[in-house]
Write a protein that holds these residues in place. Sequence first.
Motif, PDB file in Angstrom:
ATOM      1  N   CYS A  94       0.828  -1.278   0.113  1.00 19.74           N
ATOM      2  CA  CYS A  94      -0.012  -0.167  -0.012  1.00 19.74           C
ATOM      3  C   CYS A  94       0.824   1.266   0.044  1.00 19.74           C
ATOM      4  O   CYS A  94       0.543   2.284  -0.694  1.00 19.74           O
ATOM      5  N   VAL A  95       2.036   1.188   0.729  1.00 20.59           N
ATOM      6  CA  VAL A  95       2.950   2.359   0.738  1.00 20.59           C
ATOM      7  C   VAL A  95       3.631   2.417  -0.522  1.00 20.59           C
ATOM      8  O   VAL A  95       3.611   3.648  -1.055  1.00 20.59           O
ATOM      9  N   ALA A  96       3.724   1.696  -1.332  1.00 20.15           N
ATOM     10  CA  ALA A  96       4.294   1.575  -2.954  1.00 20.15           C
ATOM     11  C   ALA A  96       3.380   1.912  -3.659  1.00 20.15           C
ATOM     12  O   ALA A  96       3.667   2.905  -4.469  1.00 20.15           O
ATOM     13  N   ALA A  97       1.961   1.449  -3.574  1.00 20.61           N
ATOM     14  CA  ALA A  97       0.930   2.244  -4.363  1.00 20.61           C
ATOM     15  C   ALA A  97       0.851   3.610  -4.251  1.00 20.61           C
ATOM     16  O   ALA A  97       0.860   4.571  -5.108  1.00 20.61           O
ATOM     17  N   VAL A  98       1.062   4.199  -2.939  1.00 20.29           N
ATOM     18  CA  VAL A  98       1.227   5.658  -2.570  1.00 20.29           C
ATOM     19  C   VAL A  98       2.382   6.486  -3.348  1.00 20.29           C
ATOM     20  O   VAL A  98       2.047   7.286  -4.013  1.00 20.29           O
ATOM     21  N   ALA A  99       3.483   5.543  -3.285  1.00 23.14           N
ATOM     22  CA  ALA A  99       4.733   6.118  -3.889  1.00 23.14           C
ATOM     23  C   ALA A  99       4.604   6.174  -5.213  1.00 23.14           C
ATOM     24  O   ALA A  99       4.908   7.133  -6.049  1.00 23.14           O
ATOM     25  N   GLY A 100       3.868   5.144  -5.920  1.00 20.41           N
ATOM     26  CA  GLY A 100       3.620   5.292  -7.509  1.00 20.41           C
ATOM     27  C   GLY A 100       2.703   6.383  -7.777  1.00 20.41           C
ATOM     28  O   GLY A 100       2.863   7.223  -9.005  1.00 20.41           O
ATOM     29  N   ALA A 101       1.760   6.652  -7.079  1.00 17.04           N
ATOM     30  CA  ALA A 101       0.843   7.753  -7.456  1.00 17.04           C
ATOM     31  C   ALA A 101       1.595   9.180  -7.024  1.00 17.04           C
ATOM     32  O   ALA A 101       1.277   9.997  -8.076  1.00 17.04           O
ATOM     33  N   ALA A 102       2.283   9.055  -6.193  1.00 17.77           N
ATOM     34  CA  ALA A 102       3.173  10.310  -6.110  1.00 17.77           C
ATOM     35  C   ALA A 102       4.013  10.818  -7.318  1.00 17.77           C
ATOM     36  O   ALA A 102       4.275  11.835  -7.662  1.00 17.77           O
ATOM     37  N   THR A 103       4.647   9.759  -7.751  1.00 21.25           N
ATOM     38  CA  THR A 103       5.792   9.566  -8.995  1.00 21.25           C
ATOM     39  C   THR A 103       4.914  10.423 -10.136  1.00 21.25           C
ATOM     40  O   THR A 103       5.264  10.997 -11.039  1.00 21.25           O
ATOM     41  N   MET A 104       3.515   9.794 -10.325  1.00 21.78           N
ATOM     42  CA  MET A 104       2.814  10.113 -11.547  1.00 21.78           C
ATOM     43  C   MET A 104       2.549  11.981 -11.309  1.00 21.78           C
ATOM     44  O   MET A 104       2.622  12.699 -12.256  1.00 21.78           O
ATOM     45  N   ILE A 105       2.135  11.976 -10.019  1.00 23.33           N
ATOM     46  CA  ILE A 105       1.818  13.545  -9.854  1.00 23.33           C
ATOM     47  C   ILE A 105       3.136  14.349  -9.855  1.00 23.33           C
ATOM     48  O   ILE A 105       2.937  15.475 -10.470  1.00 23.33           O
TER      49      ILE A 105
END
Length: 356
Positions: free
Chosen positions: A81-92
């Motif tokens: 779940c932390v990795a998913a947050v990191a992925g969304a943050a990289t997109m942003i």
Amino acid sequence: MAIASEWLDRVDPGTQRRIKGLRLITTYGIAAMLGTLLGGSHGSLSGTLLGSLAGGFALWASVFEGQSTRASSSRDLALMCVAAVAGAATMIGFSPILDRTGWPGAELTLVTGAFLVGYLKRYGILGAGIGSQIYIGQLLAYGAGLKRADLPTVAVAGVIAAVAAILPRVLSGPAEHPVLAQPLDSIIAANGGASRELRMGLQAAIAALAIVLLNHLVRLEESAWAITACTYVIAGTTFGTIDRVRRRIIGTVIGVPLGLGCLPIALHAPIVAWALAALAMIIYAMALPERYDIACGAYAFTLILTLAVSGESSAFVLASRAWETLIGGAFGLATALLILPLGNPARKQAIRIARD
């Protein structure tokens, strides 16, 4: 009913996969409900967006998790779940910067996620899950069109997703037993080393980049679907990639028409449509370890229904799932055959053992 029961017992004799399928839909439901309720009670958060992100993070973390104990499963679910947050943050963060190059920054960001999906498999089940979750986070952020102002929503969604994913896993307890890798898979990992995962990552990234270039020349309806397809058909051997491409295409061209045929249900009886989508996800969980074609068909069916229920009314856009998968599969296959092709060390090892 008797025929269905016999089929279930044959496909899933120990009921573990059915239990995981039920856990998937329970996890998604809890995360989406908590996100929607929390977002609705705080003016600074969007309930719809928060519920969608939390549900997506939690669902796919549960899909990729494969540990045998509650403690290790809970740890992996939280990390994913932390990795998913990191992925969304990289997109942003990266998308606006890459947009300045004149190329679509969002799609280029997905290329980095595609690479990580393959490369992080060198770190086992957890590494593979983290790589996929980074990509899923990017994909969800891309689909929702998230901006910097949405970063708090993404962080809260990650917390909700972790709680929603861990709770059903703790309650399912010893009733779940993940499907263990076949011995040949371990031989591949042992003989392939880091270079094999690096080549898998490069193949996925190159195929994704080629789709970005194609989308720049000929506008694709949903280029992210094609990028996703080319990312997940890459396997540890060229033969494995060929098989996954074939199965993904077969499953998708069956699942999409079935989903389109149920559009009237999605429009006039959304509760029934959600129930059908939940049943399809249980089938997805049951089929995924051995029948990738059935799993892809079940997920394509689920995606069409959930998009329709969520407000996507264009049959053309929904049908594009089929040909975007064809495009992505074709590009994935081409890179597997032409770019750093992967042999089958397991077969060579078996031959060597037989000779000895």
